[in-house]
Design an enzyme around this catalytic site. Structure first.
Site, PDB file in Angstrom:
ATOM      1  N   ALA A  61       0.846  -1.188   0.000  1.00  0.00           N
ATOM      2  CA  ALA A  61       0.000   0.000   0.000  1.00  0.00           C
ATOM      3  C   ALA A  61       0.888   1.247   0.000  1.00  0.00           C
ATOM      4  O   ALA A  61       2.092   1.173   0.251  1.00  0.00           O
ATOM      5  CB  ALA A  61      -0.914  -0.002   1.217  1.00  0.00           C
ATOM      6  N   GLY A  86       0.003  -5.254   0.460  1.00  0.00           N
ATOM      7  CA  GLY A  86      -1.131  -5.183  -0.448  1.00  0.00           C
ATOM      8  C   GLY A  86      -0.840  -5.797  -1.801  1.00  0.00           C
ATOM      9  O   GLY A  86      -1.749  -6.293  -2.477  1.00  0.00           O
ATOM     10  N   GLU A 146      -1.429  -9.416  -1.353  1.00  0.00           N
ATOM     11  CA  GLU A 146      -2.879  -9.604  -1.226  1.00  0.00           C
ATOM     12  C   GLU A 146      -3.583  -9.445  -2.566  1.00  0.00           C
ATOM     13  O   GLU A 146      -4.528 -10.171  -2.877  1.00  0.00           O
ATOM     14  CB  GLU A 146      -3.426  -8.612  -0.199  1.00  0.00           C
ATOM     15  CG  GLU A 146      -2.985  -8.963   1.220  1.00  0.00           C
ATOM     16  CD  GLU A 146      -3.242  -7.847   2.223  1.00  0.00           C
ATOM     17  OE1 GLU A 146      -3.740  -8.144   3.317  1.00  0.00           O
ATOM     18  OE2 GLU A 146      -2.943  -6.667   1.905  1.00  0.00           O
ATOM     19  N   GLU A 176       3.567  -6.059   7.054  1.00  0.00           N
ATOM     20  CA  GLU A 176       2.875  -4.959   7.746  1.00  0.00           C
ATOM     21  C   GLU A 176       3.248  -4.861   9.219  1.00  0.00           C
ATOM     22  O   GLU A 176       3.246  -3.769   9.804  1.00  0.00           O
ATOM     23  CB  GLU A 176       1.349  -5.129   7.615  1.00  0.00           C
ATOM     24  CG  GLU A 176       0.798  -4.917   6.219  1.00  0.00           C
ATOM     25  CD  GLU A 176       0.729  -6.185   5.388  1.00  0.00           C
ATOM     26  OE1 GLU A 176      -0.012  -6.203   4.396  1.00  0.00           O
ATOM     27  OE2 GLU A 176       1.427  -7.175   5.740  1.00  0.00           O
TER      28      GLU A 176
END
Length: 259
Positions: free
Chosen positions: A67, A110, A113, A133
């Site tokens: 992200a 992300g 993911e 994370e």
């Protein structure tokens, strides 16, 4: 379709679209603007009857390195709730068209993911998958604790999530996270090859088969079997089912109409 953070090429191969994340300086960090563009592109391609498979990729250095932390660093929990960034992920999940992730380099946070949100993953030998994370004081929020665990098992997923450790493409393949691993210069070609195999199938059958496989993660076995059976029966109302079985009997190649 005109975008700033992604490049979309419908029909790059027959019945195949390519979507490329295009923030190379930021290692394709998934900022909100990029995710909104990605959702718009995926939804538009999903409505295009000529597109039977979508390939999603980044570049050789990074699929997506996570992200965009700069966007989140100063936010509080209510700010994040109002942004509702994960609604975009839910919209991508609803895509009926099969999606193949072509991953080279970093697929972290992300990015990992997002690759797992796709239906299959073709990885370059240079690919690295991870959920780091924890190293910035948070945890995965777009499926990293759920899809990763279902893909590679509790022990390996727990190690990755709690330590932020990466796994290589070969380790990801051995764990069942990716479909195949190829040399870096071939990863996109290999993804197209797999996409062409999917696109050569009757599209409605492929969409309902995808839906049925995904249902296995959200239902009991008995419920999943009922769901599967309903989709199986539904396909007997398609012209492609008639053509496929007739072609089999006549010993010829079927011609799919997507009807």
């Amino acid at each position: 379709m005109d975008f700033q953070h992604i490049i979309v090429t419908p029909g790059i191969k027959p019945h195949i679209a390519l979507v490329q994340l295009n923030r190379p300086k930021e290692l394709n960090a998934l900022c909100l603007a990029l995710m909104q563009e990605l959702v718009s592109a995926i939804e538009a391609l999903d409505q295009d009857e000529d597109i039977r498979c979508i390939v999603l990729t980044g570049n050789q250095r990074a699929f997506a390195a996570g992200a965009d932390i700069k966007e989140m660093a100063g936010k509080g929990s209510i700010d994040m709730l109002k942004v509702d960034q994960f609604s975009n992920w839910e919209r991508i999940k609803r895509c009926k068209t099969p999606i193949i992730a072509a991953v080279s380099g970093f697929a972290l946070g992300g990015g990992c993911e997002l690759s797992m949100l796709c239906d299959m993953i073709v990885a370059s030998e240079t690919a690295k998958f991870g959920q780091p994370e924890i190293k910035i004081g948070v945890m995965p929020g777009a499926g990293g604790t759920q899809r990763l665990t279902r893909a590679i098992g509790k022990a390996r997923a727990m190690e990755m999530v709690l330590t932020g450790a990466f796994i290589s493409a070969k380790e990801a393949y051995a764990a069942g996270l990716v479909n195949k691993v190829v040399p870096a210069e071939l990863y996109l070609d290999a993804a197209f090859e797999l996409a062409q195999s999917v696109a050569a199938m009757p599209p409605i059958a492929a969409q309902l088969a995808k839906e049925s496989v995904l249902a296995a993660f959200n239902t009991s076995l008995d419920e999943g079997l009922v769901f599967e059976r309903k989709n199986f029966y539904a396909l007997f109302s398609t012209e492609d089912q008639k053509e496929g079985m007739k072609a089999f009997v006549e010993k010829r190649k079927p011609e799919w109409q997507g009807k």
